[in-house]
Design a protein around this motif. Sequence first.
Motif, PDB file in Angstrom:
ATOM      1  N   LEU A  87      -0.804 -27.916 102.617  1.00  0.00           N
ATOM      2  CA  LEU A  87      -1.827 -28.178 103.633  1.00  0.00           C
ATOM      3  C   LEU A  87      -1.467 -29.306 104.596  1.00  0.00           C
ATOM      4  O   LEU A  87      -2.319 -30.096 104.988  1.00  0.00           O
ATOM      5  CB  LEU A  87      -3.182 -28.490 102.970  1.00  0.00           C
ATOM      6  CG  LEU A  87      -3.864 -27.328 102.231  1.00  0.00           C
ATOM      7  CD1 LEU A  87      -5.199 -27.791 101.654  1.00  0.00           C
ATOM      8  CD2 LEU A  87      -4.069 -26.135 103.148  1.00  0.00           C
ATOM      9  N   ALA A  88      -0.213 -29.383 104.988  1.00  0.00           N
ATOM     10  CA  ALA A  88       0.158 -30.375 106.002  1.00  0.00           C
ATOM     11  C   ALA A  88      -0.613 -30.150 107.297  1.00  0.00           C
ATOM     12  O   ALA A  88      -0.860 -31.090 108.056  1.00  0.00           O
ATOM     13  CB  ALA A  88       1.659 -30.333 106.267  1.00  0.00           C
ATOM     14  N   GLY A 115       2.108 -23.545  99.839  1.00  0.00           N
ATOM     15  CA  GLY A 115       0.736 -23.665 100.312  1.00  0.00           C
ATOM     16  C   GLY A 115       0.640 -24.214 101.726  1.00  0.00           C
ATOM     17  O   GLY A 115      -0.292 -24.937 102.058  1.00  0.00           O
ATOM     18  N   SER A 116       1.591 -23.854 102.556  1.00  0.00           N
ATOM     19  CA  SER A 116       1.578 -24.325 103.942  1.00  0.00           C
ATOM     20  C   SER A 116       0.529 -23.568 104.749  1.00  0.00           C
ATOM     21  O   SER A 116       0.171 -22.430 104.431  1.00  0.00           O
ATOM     22  CB  SER A 116       2.955 -24.146 104.568  1.00  0.00           C
ATOM     23  OG  SER A 116       3.362 -22.784 104.517  1.00  0.00           O
ATOM     24  N   VAL A 117       0.062 -24.212 105.816  1.00  0.00           N
ATOM     25  CA  VAL A 117      -0.861 -23.556 106.746  1.00  0.00           C
ATOM     26  C   VAL A 117      -0.080 -22.586 107.630  1.00  0.00           C
ATOM     27  O   VAL A 117      -0.482 -21.442 107.834  1.00  0.00           O
ATOM     28  CB  VAL A 117      -1.622 -24.600 107.585  1.00  0.00           C
ATOM     29  CG1 VAL A 117      -2.481 -23.928 108.652  1.00  0.00           C
ATOM     30  CG2 VAL A 117      -2.487 -25.474 106.675  1.00  0.00           C
ATOM     31  N   CYS A 118       1.040 -23.032 108.160  1.00  0.00           N
ATOM     32  CA  CYS A 118       1.927 -22.150 108.930  1.00  0.00           C
ATOM     33  C   CYS A 118       2.680 -21.225 107.981  1.00  0.00           C
ATOM     34  O   CYS A 118       2.997 -21.606 106.851  1.00  0.00           O
ATOM     35  CB  CYS A 118       2.939 -22.965 109.737  1.00  0.00           C
ATOM     36  SG  CYS A 118       2.218 -24.104 110.928  1.00  0.00           S
ATOM     37  N   PHE A 212      -4.014 -20.492 103.932  1.00  0.00           N
ATOM     38  CA  PHE A 212      -2.690 -20.510 103.310  1.00  0.00           C
ATOM     39  C   PHE A 212      -1.876 -19.359 103.913  1.00  0.00           C
ATOM     40  O   PHE A 212      -1.965 -18.213 103.467  1.00  0.00           O
ATOM     41  CB  PHE A 212      -2.814 -20.360 101.789  1.00  0.00           C
ATOM     42  CG  PHE A 212      -3.505 -21.514 101.122  1.00  0.00           C
ATOM     43  CD1 PHE A 212      -2.860 -22.730 100.979  1.00  0.00           C
ATOM     44  CD2 PHE A 212      -4.795 -21.387 100.642  1.00  0.00           C
ATOM     45  CE1 PHE A 212      -3.496 -23.808 100.372  1.00  0.00           C
ATOM     46  CE2 PHE A 212      -5.436 -22.443 100.026  1.00  0.00           C
ATOM     47  CZ  PHE A 212      -4.793 -23.661  99.892  1.00  0.00           C
ATOM     48  N   GLY A 213      -1.096 -19.693 104.915  1.00  0.00           N
ATOM     49  CA  GLY A 213      -0.460 -18.667 105.726  1.00  0.00           C
ATOM     50  C   GLY A 213       0.431 -17.722 104.953  1.00  0.00           C
ATOM     51  O   GLY A 213       0.516 -16.535 105.289  1.00  0.00           O
ATOM     52  N   ASN A 214       1.111 -18.209 103.904  1.00  0.00           N
ATOM     53  CA  ASN A 214       2.059 -17.362 103.183  1.00  0.00           C
ATOM     54  C   ASN A 214       1.391 -16.358 102.256  1.00  0.00           C
ATOM     55  O   ASN A 214       2.058 -15.477 101.709  1.00  0.00           O
ATOM     56  CB  ASN A 214       3.034 -18.225 102.380  1.00  0.00           C
ATOM     57  CG  ASN A 214       3.914 -19.079 103.277  1.00  0.00           C
ATOM     58  OD1 ASN A 214       4.410 -18.606 104.294  1.00  0.00           O
ATOM     59  ND2 ASN A 214       4.075 -20.344 102.927  1.00  0.00           N
TER      60      ASN A 214
END
Length: 400
Positions: A87-88, A115-118, A212-214
């Motif tokens: 979640l950066a 758990g990245s947004v992008c 969570f984009g992924n």
Amino acid sequence: MPALDLNRRGYSIDAMRLLARGVLPRFAFDFADGGAEDEWTLRRNEAAFDDFAIVPKPLNGAGERDLSISLFGRRISMPLLVGPTGLAGLFWPRGEECVARAAAAAGTGFCLSHGSVCTLEDVAGVGASPRWMQVFIYRDKEFTRELTQRAQQANYDALVLTIDNQHLGKRERDIRNGFGIPPRFGPVALAEMSLKTGWFWRMRTELPRITFGNYVRPGETSDMKTLAGRMASLLDPAMSWTDVDALRALWRGPLILKGILHPDEAREAVERGVDGIIVSNHGGRQLDGAPGSLDMLPAVAQAVDGRIPVFLDGGVRRGADIVKAIALGATACLIGRPQLWGLAVAGERGMAHVLDIYRREMDRVMGLAGLRSVDEIGPDLLNPPAGPSARSFPPRTFIK
């Protein structure tokens, strides 16, 4: 924040932490800053570095220093990489892309959180390299395969399997703040956000879209609550070495295990064809009472015996900490929380500033210690370790 103010007020990693605390709502700061339960392991990660002192040899003539190292066939500017933090994008719009660009500009690598947004494809589109991708072992082995194949297709340079997060730690600051995954913005959180006008203004259009984009699949809902539930149900607490073997057979590039603390597991990892290990306790966010990462580094490095790179994650807050870790057997270090503090303060520029702090501090330490290159850093640089009861230096302080 103007560049001059960032240089003056963000003069250290701890100063950047305090600046981040000033600009973030309490729930967001504590999500990044906090650990599990009593936070003993979190504190120990940093305090362990105080058990060692650097004994300089200034007459070695270190007028010029080379901080670069070779890693998996690539030369990077310094033995410091940016580790995965989820979640950066909660700290700065498209935060993961900011981190990737800053790491590339600094000449070093980064690891993208699962758990990245992008999405991992969006971050790959930045073109930064070396870039690593974090994965987990899931109950649905096909999903593990899917993420691995996506990372391969997006030309990630290494795969990082995190092994210490199959059960979520009890993070009591988040409980106190009523913060969960997905974030639930109740009256108290909304009041806090209204007081942090800078953060709220830049995030005002991002907050409703944070996900969570992924984990978003075509044709499925992308709301964070649904995806968070899916993530929790996917993690496989029965993960074993068999799963590591299967991933090793699937992934063609370097495979790195993150979360190794026991020398026996380090030895086993080498025997099973793993290419690198990260000595880590998940930043003290999982098993409270686990030893500090630096506490276990010498034994793990001895077990590996130079056969594969050994990285250290946890508590690295000074350039001197990187030097001490290398002297105790690390190839390089990774940072987690400091990247979020840098993002919160000034986005990509803040992340670049964080990396520059480490670079300048490490260069200064090497110059003062008489070290001309990273290769000259060895165990003879340090004094014998002092136990907690005999520590010669004051312990670091922590502000919640």
